[in-house]
Design a protein around this motif. Structure first.
Motif, short mmCIF file in Angstrom:
data_model
loop_
_atom_site.label_atom_id
_atom_site.label_comp_id
_atom_site.label_asym_id
_atom_site.label_seq_id
_atom_site.Cartn_x
_atom_site.Cartn_y
_atom_site.Cartn_z
N GLU A 217 0.83 -1.21 0.00
CA GLU A 217 0.00 0.00 0.00
C GLU A 217 0.86 1.26 0.00
O GLU A 217 0.55 2.22 -0.71
N THR B 257 2.12 1.77 -3.46
CA THR B 257 1.03 2.20 -4.34
C THR B 257 0.73 3.68 -4.15
O THR B 257 0.63 4.44 -5.12
N TRP B 258 0.61 4.12 -2.89
CA TRP B 258 0.30 5.52 -2.62
C TRP B 258 1.46 6.44 -2.97
O TRP B 258 1.26 7.57 -3.42
N ARG C 151 1.25 6.86 -6.65
CA ARG C 151 0.11 7.73 -6.95
C ARG C 151 0.46 9.18 -6.66
O ARG C 151 0.09 10.08 -7.42
N CYS C 152 1.17 9.43 -5.59
CA CYS C 152 1.59 10.78 -5.24
C CYS C 152 2.44 11.36 -6.37
O CYS C 152 2.23 12.49 -6.80
N ASP D 201 2.46 10.46 -9.50
CA ASP D 201 1.63 10.64 -10.70
C ASP D 201 0.77 11.89 -10.61
O ASP D 201 0.51 12.55 -11.61
N LEU D 202 0.30 12.20 -9.42
CA LEU D 202 -0.64 13.31 -9.24
C LEU D 202 0.03 14.66 -9.00
O LEU D 202 -0.62 15.70 -9.10
N GLY E 195 -4.72 15.95 -4.44
CA GLY E 195 -4.67 14.49 -4.49
C GLY E 195 -3.28 13.97 -4.15
O GLY E 195 -3.13 12.95 -3.47
N ALA E 196 -2.25 14.68 -4.62
CA ALA E 196 -0.87 14.29 -4.33
C ALA E 196 -0.59 14.41 -2.83
O ALA E 196 0.07 13.56 -2.23
N ALA F 80 -2.26 11.54 -1.08
CA ALA F 80 -1.49 10.32 -1.32
C ALA F 80 -0.22 10.31 -0.48
O ALA F 80 0.18 9.26 0.05
N THR G 186 0.79 7.58 2.32
CA THR G 186 2.09 6.92 2.28
C THR G 186 2.74 6.95 3.66
O THR G 186 3.24 5.93 4.16
#
Length: 75
Positions: free
Chosen positions: A24, A27-28, A31-32, A34-35, A42-43, A46, A50
């Motif tokens: 997890e 993944t987060w 995602r951070c 990416d955002l 959103g970042a 995320a 994390t």
């Protein structure tokens, strides 16, 4: 009714929980990244998630291998 769990099973469950927390966190963290450019809020969320999973990992590490990580935080 409560199930009785022996110590070996308890350790296995904690190891699975630690592995899940590691997945997890990765993944987060991804995602951070990416955002970051397109969705700062959103970042940020995320990044907080994390950190939360990293805290869980540190706690599980201390439970599963007591004292092993003490030198990392200066104690």
């Amino acid at each position: 009714m409560t199930d009785v769990v022996d110590s070996d099973e308890l350790v296995r469950r904690m190891q699975r929980a630690r592995t899940c927390a590691q997945q997890e966190a990765r993944t987060w963290q991804a995602r951070c990244g990416d955002l970051r450019a397109t969705d700062p809020d959103g970042a940020r969320e995320a990044a907080v998630r994390t950190l939360a999973y990293e805290a869980v990992i540190r706690v599980m590490d201390e439970i599963l291998t007591p004292g092993r990580h003490r030198g990392e935080d200066g104690k």
